[in-house]
Write an enzyme that holds these catalytic residues in place. Structure first.
Site, PDB file in Angstrom:
ATOM      1  NE  ARG A 121      -3.981  -2.107   1.944  1.00 28.04           N
ATOM      2  CZ  ARG A 121      -3.876  -3.159   2.749  1.00 28.04           C
ATOM      3  NH1 ARG A 121      -2.973  -3.165   3.704  1.00 28.04           N
ATOM      4  NH2 ARG A 121      -4.674  -4.184   2.600  1.00 28.04           N
ATOM      5  CE  LYS A 143      -0.287  13.790 -14.645  1.00 35.43           C
ATOM      6  NZ  LYS A 143      -0.644  14.320 -15.974  1.00 35.43           N
ATOM      7  CD  GLU A 185       7.288  15.671 -22.694  1.00 34.13           C
ATOM      8  OE1 GLU A 185       6.607  16.697 -22.504  1.00 34.13           O
ATOM      9  OE2 GLU A 185       6.785  14.521 -22.774  1.00 34.13           O
ATOM     10  CE  LYS A 227       5.811  17.094 -14.414  1.00 34.23           C
ATOM     11  NZ  LYS A 227       5.863  15.822 -15.106  1.00 34.23           N
ATOM     12  CD  GLU A 237      -3.627  16.408 -15.788  1.00 31.91           C
ATOM     13  OE1 GLU A 237      -2.474  15.963 -15.653  1.00 31.91           O
ATOM     14  OE2 GLU A 237      -4.345  16.149 -16.758  1.00 31.91           O
ATOM     15  NE  ARG A 241       1.046  16.830 -13.145  1.00 36.82           N
ATOM     16  CZ  ARG A 241       1.736  16.044 -12.345  1.00 36.82           C
ATOM     17  NH1 ARG A 241       1.517  16.054 -11.035  1.00 36.82           N
ATOM     18  NH2 ARG A 241       2.661  15.227 -12.820  1.00 36.82           N
ATOM     19  CG  ASN A 245      -1.214  16.088 -20.338  1.00 32.49           C
ATOM     20  OD1 ASN A 245      -0.298  15.287 -20.441  1.00 32.49           O
ATOM     21  ND2 ASN A 245      -2.025  16.123 -19.300  1.00 32.49           N
ATOM     22  CG  HIS A 248       1.392  14.968 -23.658  1.00 33.89           C
ATOM     23  ND1 HIS A 248       2.087  16.119 -23.920  1.00 33.89           N
ATOM     24  CD2 HIS A 248       2.209  14.217 -22.876  1.00 33.89           C
ATOM     25  CE1 HIS A 248       3.271  16.068 -23.323  1.00 33.89           C
ATOM     26  NE2 HIS A 248       3.377  14.931 -22.682  1.00 33.89           N
ATOM     27  CG  HIS A 252      -0.745  10.049 -24.746  1.00 36.12           C
ATOM     28  ND1 HIS A 252      -1.350  10.514 -23.601  1.00 36.12           N
ATOM     29  CD2 HIS A 252       0.577  10.066 -24.477  1.00 36.12           C
ATOM     30  CE1 HIS A 252      -0.421  10.794 -22.694  1.00 36.12           C
ATOM     31  NE2 HIS A 252       0.741  10.531 -23.203  1.00 36.12           N
ATOM     32  CG  HIS A 265       6.181  10.180 -24.314  1.00 32.05           C
ATOM     33  ND1 HIS A 265       4.804  10.067 -24.294  1.00 32.05           N
ATOM     34  CD2 HIS A 265       6.473  11.293 -23.598  1.00 32.05           C
ATOM     35  CE1 HIS A 265       4.291  11.058 -23.580  1.00 32.05           C
ATOM     36  NE2 HIS A 265       5.281  11.825 -23.152  1.00 32.05           N
TER      37      HIS A 265
HETATM   38  P1  NAD Z   1      12.706   5.271 -22.030  1.00 29.84           P
HETATM   39  O1  NAD Z   1      12.569   5.140 -20.592  1.00 29.84           O
HETATM   40  O2  NAD Z   1      12.202   4.171 -22.899  1.00 29.84           O
HETATM   41  O3  NAD Z   1      14.235   5.523 -22.375  1.00 29.84           O
HETATM   42  C1  NAD Z   1      14.627   5.668 -23.716  1.00 29.84           C
HETATM   43  C2  NAD Z   1      15.744   4.673 -24.088  1.00 29.84           C
HETATM   44  O4  NAD Z   1      16.995   5.156 -23.592  1.00 29.84           O
HETATM   45  C3  NAD Z   1      15.563   3.291 -23.512  1.00 29.84           C
HETATM   46  O5  NAD Z   1      16.033   2.343 -24.440  1.00 29.84           O
HETATM   47  C4  NAD Z   1      16.483   3.331 -22.288  1.00 29.84           C
HETATM   48  O6  NAD Z   1      16.906   2.058 -21.864  1.00 29.84           O
HETATM   49  C5  NAD Z   1      17.628   4.139 -22.817  1.00 29.84           C
HETATM   50  N1  NAD Z   1      18.427   4.854 -21.835  1.00 29.84           N
HETATM   51  C6  NAD Z   1      18.037   5.392 -20.664  1.00 29.84           C
HETATM   52  N2  NAD Z   1      19.037   6.116 -20.147  1.00 29.84           N
HETATM   53  C7  NAD Z   1      20.079   6.018 -20.995  1.00 29.84           C
HETATM   54  C8  NAD Z   1      21.388   6.562 -21.007  1.00 29.84           C
HETATM   55  N3  NAD Z   1      21.809   7.418 -20.079  1.00 29.84           N
HETATM   56  N4  NAD Z   1      22.208   6.234 -22.037  1.00 29.84           N
HETATM   57  C9  NAD Z   1      21.775   5.424 -23.037  1.00 29.84           C
HETATM   58  N5  NAD Z   1      20.539   4.904 -23.089  1.00 29.84           N
HETATM   59  C10 NAD Z   1      19.701   5.205 -22.074  1.00 29.84           C
HETATM   60  O7  NAD Z   1      12.003   6.614 -22.574  1.00 29.84           O
HETATM   61  P2  NAD Z   1      11.927   8.097 -21.987  1.00 29.84           P
HETATM   62  O8  NAD Z   1      11.853   8.970 -23.166  1.00 29.84           O
HETATM   63  O9  NAD Z   1      12.968   8.351 -20.971  1.00 29.84           O
HETATM   64  O10 NAD Z   1      10.529   8.105 -21.226  1.00 29.84           O
HETATM   65  C11 NAD Z   1       9.330   7.907 -21.932  1.00 29.84           C
HETATM   66  C12 NAD Z   1       8.283   7.418 -20.962  1.00 29.84           C
HETATM   67  O11 NAD Z   1       8.060   8.401 -19.976  1.00 29.84           O
HETATM   68  C13 NAD Z   1       6.960   7.149 -21.614  1.00 29.84           C
HETATM   69  O12 NAD Z   1       6.455   5.912 -21.145  1.00 29.84           O
HETATM   70  C14 NAD Z   1       6.092   8.286 -21.139  1.00 29.84           C
HETATM   71  O13 NAD Z   1       4.721   7.933 -21.063  1.00 29.84           O
HETATM   72  C15 NAD Z   1       6.654   8.562 -19.802  1.00 29.84           C
HETATM   73  N6  NAD Z   1       6.419   9.934 -19.316  1.00 29.84           N
HETATM   74  C16 NAD Z   1       5.941  10.069 -18.076  1.00 29.84           C
HETATM   75  C17 NAD Z   1       5.730  11.332 -17.560  1.00 29.84           C
HETATM   76  C18 NAD Z   1       5.281  11.500 -16.136  1.00 29.84           C
HETATM   77  O14 NAD Z   1       4.944  12.618 -15.750  1.00 29.84           O
HETATM   78  N7  NAD Z   1       5.291  10.462 -15.340  1.00 29.84           N
HETATM   79  C19 NAD Z   1       6.022  12.460 -18.338  1.00 29.84           C
HETATM   80  C20 NAD Z   1       6.519  12.274 -19.619  1.00 29.84           C
HETATM   81  C21 NAD Z   1       6.721  10.990 -20.099  1.00 29.84           C
HETATM   82  N1  GLY Z   2       3.792  15.020 -18.142  1.00 30.65           N
HETATM   83  C1  GLY Z   2       2.565  15.605 -17.724  1.00 30.65           C
HETATM   84  C2  GLY Z   2       2.416  15.741 -16.269  1.00 30.65           C
HETATM   85  O1  GLY Z   2       3.308  15.385 -15.512  1.00 30.65           O
HETATM   86  O2  GLY Z   2       1.410  16.200 -15.801  1.00 30.65           O
END
Ligand code: NAD
Ligand code: GLY
Length: 364
Positions: A121, A143, A185, A227, A237, A241, A245, A248, A252, A265
């Site tokens: 939990r 998030k 972003e 942010k 949100e 907030r 997006n 997005h 998405h 992404h």
């Molecule tokens: P990812 O986590 O897939 O990383 C991209 C690639 O880079 C992967 O292959 C990873 O293994 C590799 N990698 C990571 N660090 C590295 C490094 N230092 N050197 C070499 N390779 C490396 O993608 P991302 O772009 O980091 O994140 C995208 C995800 O984040 C999506 O799922 C998206 O929905 C999510 N997201 C979440 C929020 C939130 O607020 N929680 C906001 C934006 C995006």
């Molecule tokens: N990436 C959108 C949010 O964190 O609200």
């Protein structure tokens, strides 16, 4: 290691936490003060572990540090892979005082945070983001979640980390396509809220593409500050907030249509922001010159300007209908009232949306 460590706070009352940004922090910072008990589980993936796992382990001297290494990729941001974290926690008898550490990009960060929100939990977690996208966006704000085959990030929870450690040196191993995805972003913050930052980005985007250290550090700091400010005002949100997006809703839909992982992404968000800017211009909210400014900056960052070949307006409509912002079946979109000013609206004219979709889809 550079001496310059910049610190920001995400101001959320008793759930407030620091963001530390600097070079060489991973492996030189003792993070034990953010760990409640004696157990730590570092969650990472097959690509990141060989690069940074040893350095991450050394941030927790005196603690019992376990690791779980997930398969790499957006397509693994699912229940089955999430369960590997729970399997490991239970098999190794982690108590509710354990602390999870996300070492990797946004996929690892979102999944680790969600595992931390659910395990017994709720347990503590720390974010160590290693992609540009995760350093400027996903590691901050709490998030967390996974994808569903019918919709992106549709299963999740709000769960804030104890701290975020951003070591900008980790970006040196990042492929150029991932750098561009992160820049989407970064540009978003300029477009939605920070016109001076947008001006700065136009002057510095080439340095950012080339990963020039001072420029990247400045972009990360300004992005995280923006942010953190928005999240502090509207953590869950309820309103403001949602401007984070921008692009997005279109983005998405593109990610889901293309199959998770085929479009990054950030790439989908980049194209989505161009489409949102086009719709804003059709709505008479910004001028065509302002649209061109936004689209040119996004393209200079190396991001695609058109959605995948074969994606139709109906594909967009069907996928956008499950967007989390929608209320009572009404499509809600983030549009630009001006450069540096985003709004959330349900009032975009149907014919303008149709014109944007028709203008961008290549379905011949
Ligand atoms: P990812 O986590 O897939 O990383 C991209 C690639 O880079 C992967 O292959 C990873 O293994 C590799 N990698 C990571 N660090 C590295 C490094 N230092 N050197 C070499 N390779 C490396 O993608 P991302 O772009 O980091 O994140 C995208 C995800 O984040 C999506 O799922 C998206 O929905 C999510 N997201 C979440 C929020 C939130 O607020 N929680 C906001 C934006 C995006
Ligand atoms: N990436 C959108 C949010 O964190 O609200």
């Amino acid at each position: 290691m550079s001496d310059t460590v910049r610190e920001l706070a995400v101001d959320l009352g008793e759930r407030s936490y620091p963001i530390l940004i600097g070079q060489g922090l991973l492996g030189s910072r003792d993070l034990s003060e953010y760990v409640q008990g004696s157990q730590v589980l570092i969650v990472t993936n097959e690509a990141v572990a060989p690069l940074y796992l040893d350095r991450a382990k050394s941030c927790f001297p005196g603690k019992s540090v376990d690791t779980v290494i997930l398969p790499d990729g957006e397509k693994y941001k699912d229940w089955q892979t999430l369960n590997l974290i729970f399997d490991h926690l239970l098999q190794n008898r982690h108590s509710r005082k354990t602390t999870l550490v996300a070492l990797g990009g946004g996929v690892v960060g979102d999944m680790t945070g969600f595992a931390a929100a659910c395990y017994q939990r709720g347990v503590l977690f720390i974010q160590i983001p290693t992609t540009l996208l995760s350093q400027v966006d996903s590691s901050v704000g709490g998030k967390t979640g996974i994808n569903h085959p019918l919709g992106k990030n549709m299963v999740g929870a709000f769960h804030q980390p104890e701290m975020v450690l951003i070591d900008t040196d980790t970006l040196s191993s990042l492929p150029p396509r991932e750098v561009a995805a992160g820049l989407a972003e970064v540009i978003k913050y300029g477009l939605i809220r920070e016109i001076e930052f947008l001006d700065w980005l136009e002057a510095n985007v080439d340095r950012l593409v080339a990963l020039d250290s001072p420029a990247i550090a400045e972009a990360i700091l300004r992005s995280c500050a923006c942010k953190a400010e928005v999240v502090a005002k509207d953590e869950r949100e309820g309103g403001l907030r949602a401007i984070l997006n921008l692009g997005h809703t279109f983005g998405h839909a593109i990610e889901t249509f293309a199959g998770y992982g085929n479009w990054l992404h950030g790439e989908a968000v980049g194209t989505g922001m161009i489409m949102a800017a086009d719709l804003s211009a059709r709505e008479g909210m910004i001028s065509r010159e302002q649209f061109d400014r936004a689209a040119t900056l996004i393209k200079r960052a190396g991001l695609p300007e058109l959605p995948p070949q074969g994606m139709t307006p109906d594909d967009f409509r069907n996928l956008m209908a499950v967007d989390k912002k929608n209320v009572d079946g009404r499509l809600r979109l983030v549009l630009l009232a001006d450069l540096g000013k985003a709004i959330v609206t349900e009032d975009a004219a149907a014919e303008n949306l149709a014109a944007t979709l028709a203008g961008f889809c290549r379905c011949d």
